[in-house]
Enzyme design. Structure first.
Site, mmCIF file in Angstrom:
data_model
loop_
_atom_site.group_PDB
_atom_site.id
_atom_site.type_symbol
_atom_site.label_atom_id
_atom_site.label_comp_id
_atom_site.label_asym_id
_atom_site.label_seq_id
_atom_site.Cartn_x
_atom_site.Cartn_y
_atom_site.Cartn_z
ATOM 1 N N TYR A 1 0.816 -1.219 0.000
ATOM 2 C CA TYR A 1 0.000 0.000 0.000
ATOM 3 C C TYR A 1 0.854 1.276 0.000
ATOM 4 C CZ TYR A 1 -0.317 -0.230 5.301
ATOM 5 O OH TYR A 1 -0.105 -0.274 6.639
ATOM 6 N N GLU A 2 0.174 2.364 -0.220
ATOM 7 C CA GLU A 2 0.846 3.672 -0.365
ATOM 8 C C GLU A 2 1.823 3.644 -1.543
ATOM 9 O OE1 GLU A 2 -0.487 5.912 1.779
ATOM 10 O OE2 GLU A 2 0.497 7.378 0.486
ATOM 11 N N GLY A 3 1.442 2.925 -2.609
ATOM 12 C CA GLY A 3 2.305 2.761 -3.780
ATOM 13 C C GLY A 3 3.163 1.517 -3.618
#
Lengths: 599, 599
Positions: A439-441
Site C-alpha cells: 500500500y501507499e504505492g
C-alpha cells in the site's frame, strides 16, 4: 510468546547523537522540543504502547473486524484503548497548536509512530490515516474547512480516510470513475465506489472524514481531471458537531492476510455531500504533497515490525535450548545450550538488528529533513531539504518494508516450528508486514518513482544532496580503513550504476524500469551504510578515553554493540551491492525481449 | 482468482530431454516405465489435481481442520477427494508391486507430487507422510511388519505419520523423552507426548500408522539411545484388519499460519502398544535413510507453490490493465495496458519462472540419482549416485523452499492490494509455502548439514560428483560464450568458497556454521545455473535447422522461452553469487564476537 520493549536507548542515540534533534529547537514552533520533553514523550509512548496496545495485538488479529448491516466493529479493547489514546493527546503530537496539537517535531513523532506500529500495526492504522487527512487538509484546505474539521481530527474525536482506489484503478489513478457534481451552493455531490479504504468505517470515533479523489462529469480524462473532496460520514450541524448522516456507506470489509484488526472497507458514495479541497482538477497535486510523510510512515511501519520480530526472536533464542555450541558445551547445567550460541541463529538476529537500526537512523534523518523543509528560515535550506526528502522517500518506503518482511521472516525462522503457530505471534508479524510492501504505492512503483522522477529531477540535483555528503564523509574519514573501504566500494557501485542509468534510461525508459528495483535496493544499502558508519564513529568516540561525556545512553555495552553491528552490516549485508550492480549493468534486454505469449 | 494448469510441457522436457528418464527402463523393476505410461501418468495427475484438488485449496484454507473430543475433521470435500485418489491408485505410484504399488520411477512420481502440492499443499500432506512411513518401513521393517502394514499404506486405506518432535525437542532429537517399555511378547508400551504431528489424526483413512521415536528407560542419553517404533491408532485384529483402539489419542490441533487444512496434532501415547522398527537404539539411522526422499519432497513442495504463484501472477498480469507501457500505448482500445508490459512486473514473473523451472530440472536430476542409487546393477554407480544425492539434498530442500517463498511473495506482489485479500488465493501461497522452510529440518539445519557433513565426507568425495561434471560441461561447451562465462565465474566463486571453508571450517567449526546459509545459496545458484545451461543448449539444438526432431514439446515458442529464461537467470539472478561469496569470505568474526548480552 513474542515480547517487545520500545527501543528507547537506540531512539535516544539516534535522535541526539546521530540526527541532532536538538538543532530543531532553532526552528520556529519547535522551541518547546527540549531534551526533557523528548525524553518524556519517548517514555510515555513506550509505557502506553507496551501496556495498552501490545496486549491487543494478538487478540485483535484473532478476532478481526466484524461487519454487519453497514456497521464495522473493531476487536475487543480497541475502543477503550483508542479513548485512552485520545484522552492523553497522542493523536495531535506533531499537529499545529492552532488546532489543538502539541507542535512537536515530526522527527520525534516518527519515533512514537514506530512504537505504536511495533506494538499494534492494525491499531496504529486508525491514527495514521487521520494523520494523512490532517497533512492534506492543513496544506490544501480552505480556512473554513480547516477550522471546521481539523480540531476534531487533531483531538482524535474524529478520524479520517484517504479514498483513492477503485476496483479498476490502483496505481493508475487516471482511471478513477467516481463522479462529483457541482451544486449551486458551491458544494458537490459524489457518487461512486472506493475499495481498500483503511479505517473507512469503524466504531472508534464519532465521525469519519473521507478525502475522496473524484472527477467532475466534464473534467478531462486521466489524472488531470481528478479533484479532491472532503466527504464526512456525518454532516456538520450548525454548531459544527456531527449531525445528519451523509449518504456514505460501508458495503463490506475485506478478509485479509494480516492487519486483520484494521478495517479495510468498500465505501459507497451515493450523491454524498462533499467539499472541494484545494483547486479543481488539482487533486493529484494535493495528494502528492502529503505522500512524502505517508510513505515515510509506511516505511517506518515495516521497520517497526522488523524491530518487534527481532526482539521476539532474541527472547526465544535465549530461552530455547537445543543442541550444543560448535565450540563445545556452554551450559553443562542445561539439557542443551540456548540456540543463541549457534552461528546461523546469530546471523539471523544480527541481520535483523543491522537492518532495523540502520533504518531507524535513516528514517530519522529523512524526518528531520522534512521538519527543516517545512520550518527553516532559509528558503534554500528548505528547498534542499525537500529535495533530499523527495529523493529518499521511495527508498525509505520500499526498502524499509522489504527488510520489514525479511526480518519478520527471520524472526519467525528462529522459532522454528513454533514460529508457524499463531499463538506465538511471530507469524502475525510476517502477515502484517506484508501489506506495507503494497500500500501507499507498491514497492515497484517506489522504484519507478526513484529512477523515473527523482534521479532525473533538475539534472540530478536531488541526487547530489545525497552523493556530496557521502563523498565528503568518506574523504574526511579516510583514516578509518575498516568501514570506509567497504562503504566506498558500495558507493562506487551506486555512482557507476547511476551514471549508466542516467544515460541508458534517457535513451530507453525501459532500461530504467528494468533496473529500478535492484537500483533502489543498491541505493538503500549504501544509504544504510552511510548511517552505520556514522553510528560506529560516534560510538567509537564515546568509547575512546578522551570521550567528552556527551553520550546519552548509559546501558553497558550499547556503544560497543553499535560498532559490532556496523561491522556485521559492512561484512555480511553490504556485499549484496556487488550482485545488484552486476544485474543492473546487464540491462533490460533479458526482461523486455521475452515473448509476452511465452509467459 | 489464482489459476493453475500442471506444467506438463516442461515436465516432458525435463524428463525426456534433460534428465533422460528413458534410461531408467534399463533398471530392474522400471521396465514398464515407457514413454506412453509416463505421458498417461502426467496427464491423469494433471486432470485429477486440477479438477479435484485445486478447487478444494481455498475452501480448505478457509474452513481449516476442526478438533473436538479427540476427533479431527478435515474440510468439506477432502474425504471424497481422498477416496477418489486412493480408488485411482495414486498413493502407490512408486511403491513396490509386491505391496500393491505400481513400481514406477521416483523421478516420475516426483512430478506427480509437484502437481498435487501445487494444487493443494494441505491435501498432499496426508499422502506425503504416508510415503515417509512407507519408505522407512520398506527398508527397516521386519517382514512381519511389512506384510501387515504396507499393503494398506500403499493402497491409501491407511495413512501414516512421523512422530519425532516433542515440546522440548525439535532439531535436537537427543532430547526425546517419550519412553518405550519392552513387553514379554517382544512388543513395547510407549508413553509420551509428540507435537507438530502432521496428519496425526483426521477422518480420511481407516487407520493411522505412527512411526515414533522413543527411548527405552535404560537407554543411553542423546540420540544414541533412541529407537523407532510402529504404533497404530487401531491395533490389528486376527485377520489383519483395524481392530481395537490403541491408547493413542489426539490432544489437539495447532492453529497455524498456513496449510490450515493439514492437521497438525498433539499426539499422546499412554502405554500404547508399539513394535520395534529396525534395530534397538538405531532409530536415528532408520529415520535418516528416509530423509533424502522426504527432504527432496519438501523441496518440491516449495517449488510447486512457486509454480502455482507464478501462474496466478501471469494470469493476473495479462488481465489487469493499469498504466501505459513506457514505450507508449500498446493497447489503445483499452483504458490502459495490461501490466505485463511493465518491466518490473516482467522482472518479477521471470524471476519466478527461472527459479521454478531451474528447480524442477535440478529436483528431477536428484530424483533420477535416487532411482539409480536404489536400482542400478553396478555397486559403484549406485554409491556415486547416493553420494551425489546426499550432497544435493540439503540444497534442494533449503533453496527450493526459499525460492518457493520468494516466488509466492512476488506472485502476490504482482496482484498489488488484491494479492493481500484472501479471496484471490495468492496470499495463501505465501502462508502455505512458509512452513516448507521450517519442517523436515529448518533451512539453517540443511545448511549445517551441507557444510558440516556433506562437504567433508570422504575428503570431499561427494563434492567431486558435482564439481567434475560441471567442470567437464563448461570445458566442452567453451564455444558458447554467452552462458558459459557467467556460469564459470559463479562456479569459480563456489570453488574458492569451498576451498576456504574446507580449511577454515576444519580449524574452527563456527567458521563453517557462520558461512553455511550463504554457502548453500551460492551452491544452489550454481547448481541451478548448471541446469539452465543444459536446458538452453538442448533448446538451441531443437531450434537449429539441423535439429534431429527429437524435441518432445510441440507448443510454439517453448524452446525459445527456455533460452530466454536462461539468459534472464544468468544476467539477473546468478550475479547474487558475488555478494554471497564476499560475505562468506569475511569469516565468522562479526557474527561470533558479538556480545551475547548485547542482543
Amino acid at each position: 510468546m513474542a515480547s517487545y520493549r520500545a527501543p528507547i536507548d537506540d531512539m535516544r542515540f539516534v535522535l541526539h547523537e546521530i540526527v541532532g534533534i536538538d538543532g530543531l529547537r532553532e526552528l520556529t514552533g519547535f522551541e518547546e522540543a527540549t531534551p526533557d520533553i523528548i525524553e518524556a514523550v519517548l517514555e510515555e509512548a513506550a509505557k502506553f504502547s507496551e501496556e495498552r496496545l501490545f496486549p491487543l495485538n494478538r487478540s485483535g488479529d484473532e478476532e478481526g473486524c466484524q461487519f454487519a448491516d453497514g456497521v464495522v466493529t473493531t476487536p475487543a479493547g480497541f475502543k477503550e484503548a483508542y479513548a485512552e489514546l485520545t484522552a492523553t493527546g497522542w493523536t495531535g503530537i506533531y499537529c499545529d497548536p492552532q488546532y489543538g496539537g502539541q507542535g512537536l517535531p515530526g522527527t520525534l513523532s516518527l519515533m512514537v509512530d514506530e512504537i505504536f506500529c511495533a506494538c499494534n500495526l492494525s491499531f496504529s492504522m486508525y491514527v495514521a490515516l487521520t494523520h494523512g487527512v490532517y497533512n492534506t487538509l492543513v496544506r490544501h484546505g480552505s480556512e473554513e474547512l480547516k477550522n471546521a474539521y481539523l480540531p476534531n481530527l487533531v483531538s482524535g474525536l474524529w478520524t479520517g480516510t484517504m479514498c483513492l482506489t477503485e476496483p479498476q484503478c490502483g496505481t493508475d489513478l487516471g482511471l478513477i470513475k467516481t463522479r462529483a457534481k457541482a451544486q449551486p451552493d458551491g458544494s458537490f455531490r459524489l457518487t461512486g465506489t472506493k475499495i481498500f479504504i483503511s479505517a473507512g468505517e469503524h466504531d472508534l470515533s464519532e465521525n469519519i472524514i473521507h478525502l475522496v479523489l473524484a472527477r467532475r462529469p466534464d473534467a478531462a480524462s486521466g489524472t488531470r481531471g481528478v479533484s479532491l473532496f472532503l466527504v464526512p460520514k456525518y454532516l456538520l450541524d450548525e454548531s459544527g458537531n456531527a449531525g445528519d448522516r451523509n449518504t456514505v456507506s460501508c458495503g463490506g470489509i475485506e478478509h485479509k492476510m494480516g492487519i486483520r484488526a484494521s478495517s479495510t472497507c468498500v465505501i459507497n458514495f451515493d450523491e454524498a455531500s462533499g467539499y472541494l479541497v484545494g483547486t479543481l482538477e488539482q487533486g493529484m497535486r494535493a495528494m502528492f504533497t502529503m505522500m512524502n510523510a505517508a510513505r515515510l510512515e509506511v516505511g517506518v511501519q515495516g521497520a517497526a515490525i522488523g524491530e518487534a520480530a527481532y526482539q521476539g526472536a532474541v527472547t526465544y533464542a535465549r530461552e530455547r535450548v537445543q543442541g550444543r555450541s560448535l565450540k563445545g558445551v556452554q551450559h553443562p547445567e542445561k539439557a542443551a545450550d540456548p540456540i543463541i550460541v549457534h552461528p546461523d541463529i546469530r546471523r539471523m538476529l544480527l541481520t535483523g538488528r543491522a537492518y532495523v537500526e540502520g533504518s531507524r537512523a535513516l528514517g530519522s534523518w529523512v524526518a528531520k529533513k522534512i521538519d527543516i523543509s517545512e520550518r527553516h528560515a532559509d528558503e534554500r535550506t528548505r528547498r534542499e531539504a525537500e529535495e533530499l526528502v523527495a529523493l529518499l522517500t521511495p527508498i525509505v518506503k520500499a526498502f524499509f518494508t522489504d527488510i520489514g518482511l525479511e526480518v519478520a521472516n527471520l524472526g519467525m525462522q528462529v522459532y522454528g516450528g513454533h514460529g508457524y503457530i499463531r499463538e506465538h505471534g511471530m507469524e502475525q508479524y510476517v502477515r502484517d508486514a506484508r501489506i506495507t510492501q503494497i500500500y501507499e504505492g507498491t514497492n515497484g512503483i517506489q522504484a519507478l518513482d526513484l529512477v523515473g522522477r527523482k534521479l532525473s529531477a533538475h539534472m540530478g540535483r536531488y541526487l547530489r544532496h545525497f552523493f556530496h555528503p557521502v563523498e565528503a564523509y568518506l574523504e574526511s574519514h579516510a583514516a578509518d580503513g575498516e568501514f570506509v573501504e567497504p562503504l566506498a566500494k558500495a558507493f562506487g557501485r551506486l555512482q557507476r550504476a547511476t551514471a549508466w542509468l542516467a544515460q541508458a534510461g534517457l535513451k530507453d525508459p525501459e532500461q530504467a524500469g528494468a533496473a529500478a528495483s535492484e537500483y533502489l535496493r543498491l541505493f538503500a544499502l549504501v544509504a544504510l551504510g552511510y548511517m552505520w558508519i556514522q553510528m560506529a564513529h560516534v560510538a567509537q568516540r564515546r568509547l575512546d578515553v578522551d570521550d567528552d561525556g556527551t553520550g546519552v545512553v548509559t546501558t553497558p555495552g550499547f556503544y560497543q554493540a553499535k560498532i559490532d553491528t556496523c561491522r556485521f552490516f559492512m561484512q555480511r549485508l553490504l556485499p549484496q551491492t556487488s550482485g545488484l550492480f552486476a544485474s543492473i549493468m546487464c540491462g533490460s534486454d533479458s526482461i523486455m525481449s521475452f515473448d509476452e505469449a511465452a509467459f
